[in-house]
Write a protein that holds these residues in place. Sequence first.
Motif, PDB file in Angstrom:
ATOM      1  N   ALA A 144       0.845  -1.205   0.000  1.00  0.00           N
ATOM      2  CA  ALA A 144       0.000   0.000   0.000  1.00  0.00           C
ATOM      3  C   ALA A 144       0.876   1.250   0.000  1.00  0.00           C
ATOM      4  N   LYS A 145       0.439   2.274  -0.728  1.00  0.00           N
ATOM      5  CA  LYS A 145       1.166   3.535  -0.789  1.00  0.00           C
ATOM      6  C   LYS A 145       0.608   4.506   0.250  1.00  0.00           C
ATOM      7  N   ARG A 146       1.506   5.121   0.972  1.00  0.00           N
ATOM      8  CA  ARG A 146       1.065   6.107   1.944  1.00  0.00           C
ATOM      9  C   ARG A 146       0.846   7.450   1.249  1.00  0.00           C
ATOM     10  N   VAL A 147      -0.207   8.125   1.658  1.00  0.00           N
ATOM     11  CA  VAL A 147      -0.568   9.410   1.044  1.00  0.00           C
ATOM     12  C   VAL A 147      -0.298  10.527   2.038  1.00  0.00           C
ATOM     13  N   ILE A 148       0.387  11.579   1.560  1.00  0.00           N
ATOM     14  CA  ILE A 148       0.663  12.742   2.405  1.00  0.00           C
ATOM     15  C   ILE A 148      -0.465  13.744   2.208  1.00  0.00           C
ATOM     16  N   LYS A 149      -1.100  14.112   3.297  1.00  0.00           N
ATOM     17  CA  LYS A 149      -2.241  15.024   3.238  1.00  0.00           C
ATOM     18  C   LYS A 149      -1.749  16.456   3.017  1.00  0.00           C
ATOM     19  N   ASN A 150      -2.348  17.125   2.030  1.00  0.00           N
ATOM     20  CA  ASN A 150      -2.015  18.516   1.737  1.00  0.00           C
ATOM     21  C   ASN A 150      -3.205  19.423   2.031  1.00  0.00           C
ATOM     22  N   MET A 151      -2.902  20.685   2.214  1.00  0.00           N
ATOM     23  CA  MET A 151      -3.936  21.676   2.477  1.00  0.00           C
ATOM     24  C   MET A 151      -4.508  22.185   1.152  1.00  0.00           C
ATOM     25  N   ALA A 152      -5.843  22.211   1.046  1.00  0.00           N
ATOM     26  CA  ALA A 152      -6.493  22.710  -0.173  1.00  0.00           C
ATOM     27  C   ALA A 152      -6.387  24.231  -0.241  1.00  0.00           C
ATOM     28  N   LEU A 153      -6.308  24.746  -1.455  1.00  0.00           N
ATOM     29  CA  LEU A 153      -6.243  26.199  -1.650  1.00  0.00           C
ATOM     30  C   LEU A 153      -7.567  26.867  -1.279  1.00  0.00           C
ATOM     31  N   ILE A 154      -7.506  28.147  -0.951  1.00  0.00           N
ATOM     32  CA  ILE A 154      -8.702  28.929  -0.624  1.00  0.00           C
ATOM     33  C   ILE A 154      -9.401  29.334  -1.928  1.00  0.00           C
ATOM     34  N   THR A 155     -10.714  29.143  -1.987  1.00  0.00           N
ATOM     35  CA  THR A 155     -11.473  29.550  -3.173  1.00  0.00           C
ATOM     36  C   THR A 155     -11.893  31.016  -3.036  1.00  0.00           C
ATOM     37  N   ALA A 156     -12.317  31.583  -4.165  1.00  0.00           N
ATOM     38  CA  ALA A 156     -12.760  32.985  -4.157  1.00  0.00           C
ATOM     39  C   ALA A 156     -13.981  33.161  -3.260  1.00  0.00           C
ATOM     40  N   GLU A 157     -14.865  32.179  -3.269  1.00  0.00           N
ATOM     41  CA  GLU A 157     -16.071  32.258  -2.421  1.00  0.00           C
ATOM     42  C   GLU A 157     -15.698  32.277  -0.943  1.00  0.00           C
ATOM     43  N   GLU A 158     -14.764  31.407  -0.542  1.00  0.00           N
ATOM     44  CA  GLU A 158     -14.342  31.361   0.856  1.00  0.00           C
ATOM     45  C   GLU A 158     -13.664  32.671   1.263  1.00  0.00           C
ATOM     46  N   PHE A 159     -12.813  33.189   0.373  1.00  0.00           N
ATOM     47  CA  PHE A 159     -12.105  34.425   0.684  1.00  0.00           C
ATOM     48  C   PHE A 159     -13.077  35.589   0.872  1.00  0.00           C
ATOM     49  N   ALA A 160     -14.147  35.606   0.095  1.00  0.00           N
ATOM     50  CA  ALA A 160     -15.133  36.687   0.207  1.00  0.00           C
ATOM     51  C   ALA A 160     -15.843  36.653   1.562  1.00  0.00           C
ATOM     52  N   LEU A 161     -15.912  35.466   2.183  1.00  0.00           N
ATOM     53  CA  LEU A 161     -16.612  35.331   3.461  1.00  0.00           C
ATOM     54  C   LEU A 161     -15.696  35.569   4.665  1.00  0.00           C
ATOM     55  N   VAL A 162     -14.395  35.745   4.428  1.00  0.00           N
ATOM     56  CA  VAL A 162     -13.462  36.014   5.534  1.00  0.00           C
ATOM     57  C   VAL A 162     -13.723  37.427   6.052  1.00  0.00           C
ATOM     58  N   PRO A 163     -13.862  37.612   7.356  1.00  0.00           N
ATOM     59  CA  PRO A 163     -14.114  38.964   7.896  1.00  0.00           C
ATOM     60  C   PRO A 163     -13.014  39.946   7.517  1.00  0.00           C
ATOM     61  N   ALA A 164     -13.408  41.193   7.348  1.00  0.00           N
ATOM     62  CA  ALA A 164     -12.460  42.235   6.913  1.00  0.00           C
ATOM     63  C   ALA A 164     -11.346  42.430   7.933  1.00  0.00           C
ATOM     64  N   TYR A 165     -11.639  42.287   9.233  1.00  0.00           N
ATOM     65  CA  TYR A 165     -10.602  42.520  10.239  1.00  0.00           C
ATOM     66  C   TYR A 165      -9.510  41.447  10.172  1.00  0.00           C
ATOM     67  N   LEU A 166      -9.831  40.271   9.621  1.00  0.00           N
ATOM     68  CA  LEU A 166      -8.820  39.230   9.448  1.00  0.00           C
ATOM     69  C   LEU A 166      -8.014  39.448   8.171  1.00  0.00           C
TER      70      LEU A 166
END
Length: 269
Positions: A144-166
């Motif tokens: 069996a091959k081991r898989v290294i978990k990676n972080m998914a990129l932020i989408t435009a929709e997600e970025f639009a929902l990030v609060p302005a102060y952040l």
Amino acid sequence: MMEDTESTVMEDFCLHINTKISNIKKYFKLRKIGKEKHLKGLLQKIGKDMILLNVLLDKMETEVNQQEKMKHLLQELQQAAERDLKEAQHLLAHIPPHLPKPAQKSVPVPTVKHEEQMKVAEPEPAKRPEHAKKPEPAKQPAKAKRVIKNMALITAEEFALVPAYLKGRLGYNQINAVIEEINKAVVGKYKIMHRPLKSMTFTARNLYSRFIEEETKDTKGEFFIVDADIKAFTQLTLDKRFHNILSILRHCHRLREVRSGKLVHYIIC
């Protein structure tokens, strides 16, 4: 009609003669002023003031020319800004309703090399009679091959929902650039973790020992990195901007933090 014309010409001529006479009288007065001793100082002061006035007029002319040049530059900037504004409005009006979410990256890492690739093909033994055949050994299951978990990129929709102060002045591309660097650190760390100890260099063994020491019961079975991994495998600077981006990644559920004493574990979600 002829008489009116002649009258007008005569009036103009008289006015011209009177003006000349008035000017001659002024000249005579000025000549008298120049001869009087108590008025010479006044005339000298007037001369100096005239020189200063000429200097001021020259400076004013220079300033007017500079202001004129500045005016032309500002007009050009205004035209460029108006063009950029029109382009931005056009882009804003044609943004797609949603952007596809990028697939989560996975980097397969084989646990060991297949022995089949290392062996030289051997000749098949001579066939035996049916009654003398030995039972064939059970086939080994594929490694069996081991898989290294990676972080998914932020989408435009997600970025639009990030609060302005952040977000502050951070841009969408800046955050994804940091995600890609963090993924490099994760891959660099777990490639070493999945290698056999015999194949490691001295440096890799030291890193492996540190990785094992940093594991806790809260990180068991998780993919995580620490600040030392980011310094070892990336060019990122662990400054205030970097920690602001980490806050955004926590908000978007890309990672979570687990503290063990002074050490902070960044667990990939």
